[in-house]
Motif scaffolding. Sequence first.
Motif, PDB file in Angstrom:
ATOM      1  N   VAL A 162       0.842  -1.203   0.000  1.00 35.55           N
ATOM      2  CA  VAL A 162       0.000   0.000   0.000  1.00 35.55           C
ATOM      3  C   VAL A 162       0.874   1.249   0.000  1.00 35.55           C
ATOM      4  CG1 VAL A 162      -1.628   1.368   1.384  1.00 35.55           C
ATOM      5  CG2 VAL A 162      -2.043  -1.066   1.014  1.00 35.55           C
ATOM      6  N   ALA A 163       1.923   1.257   0.811  1.00 39.75           N
ATOM      7  CA  ALA A 163       2.830   2.405   0.863  1.00 39.75           C
ATOM      8  C   ALA A 163       3.492   2.637  -0.491  1.00 39.75           C
ATOM      9  CB  ALA A 163       3.880   2.203   1.952  1.00 39.75           C
ATOM     10  N   GLU A 164       3.879   1.559  -1.177  1.00 38.94           N
ATOM     11  CA  GLU A 164       4.476   1.688  -2.513  1.00 38.94           C
ATOM     12  C   GLU A 164       3.484   2.300  -3.499  1.00 38.94           C
ATOM     13  OE1 GLU A 164       7.007  -1.519  -4.288  1.00 38.94           O
ATOM     14  OE2 GLU A 164       6.310  -2.624  -2.513  1.00 38.94           O
ATOM     15  N   ILE A 165       2.255   1.836  -3.449  1.00 35.41           N
ATOM     16  CA  ILE A 165       1.223   2.340  -4.356  1.00 35.41           C
ATOM     17  C   ILE A 165       0.954   3.814  -4.085  1.00 35.41           C
ATOM     18  CG2 ILE A 165      -1.246   2.197  -4.923  1.00 35.41           C
ATOM     19  CD1 ILE A 165      -0.949  -0.897  -4.542  1.00 35.41           C
ATOM     20  N   LYS A 166       0.809   4.168  -2.816  1.00 30.46           N
ATOM     21  CA  LYS A 166       0.537   5.563  -2.468  1.00 30.46           C
ATOM     22  C   LYS A 166       1.714   6.467  -2.826  1.00 30.46           C
ATOM     23  CE  LYS A 166      -2.977   4.864   1.055  1.00 30.46           C
ATOM     24  NZ  LYS A 166      -3.367   5.088   2.458  1.00 30.46           N
ATOM     25  N   ALA A 167       2.944   5.983  -2.645  1.00 28.53           N
ATOM     26  CA  ALA A 167       4.132   6.774  -2.981  1.00 28.53           C
ATOM     27  C   ALA A 167       4.176   7.081  -4.481  1.00 28.53           C
ATOM     28  CB  ALA A 167       5.398   6.041  -2.556  1.00 28.53           C
ATOM     29  N   ALA A 168       3.585   6.193  -5.276  1.00 27.05           N
ATOM     30  CA  ALA A 168       3.546   6.389  -6.723  1.00 27.05           C
ATOM     31  C   ALA A 168       2.308   7.176  -7.160  1.00 27.05           C
ATOM     32  CB  ALA A 168       3.590   5.041  -7.433  1.00 27.05           C
ATOM     33  N   GLY A 169       1.495   7.629  -6.186  1.00 24.17           N
ATOM     34  CA  GLY A 169       0.317   8.432  -6.506  1.00 24.17           C
ATOM     35  C   GLY A 169      -0.982   7.665  -6.628  1.00 24.17           C
TER      36      GLY A 169
END
Length: 107
Positions: free
Chosen positions: A57-64
């Motif tokens: 989830v953190a990876e997805i959010k970091a990518a917008g």
Amino acid sequence: MTYSFEGKVAIITGAGGGLGRCHALELAKRGCKVIVNDLGGAMDGTGGSSDAAMNVVAEIKAAGGEAIANGGSVSDPKGARSMVQDAMNAWGRVDILINNAGILRDK
């Protein structure tokens, strides 16, 4: 040709690592909102932690992108319902289900 999943909502089980993680990241990259489900158990099925799902989830959010972690078990009706309920509460729909969860038991 690149396919867009803009506005779609996906539940991906076993998305804390391996192929499930790849599916989650790619769908999010293409505009999909993702429920990242992972029980977080060890290879032998013991234990459990939401850390792997939260990391994706953190990876997805970091990518917008947009994503929610879910630690419910696909082997339990209550756990399965929690995935759908999380998607409905956040985005009001479910368009895609990738049932990727599994436990390696080849020892």
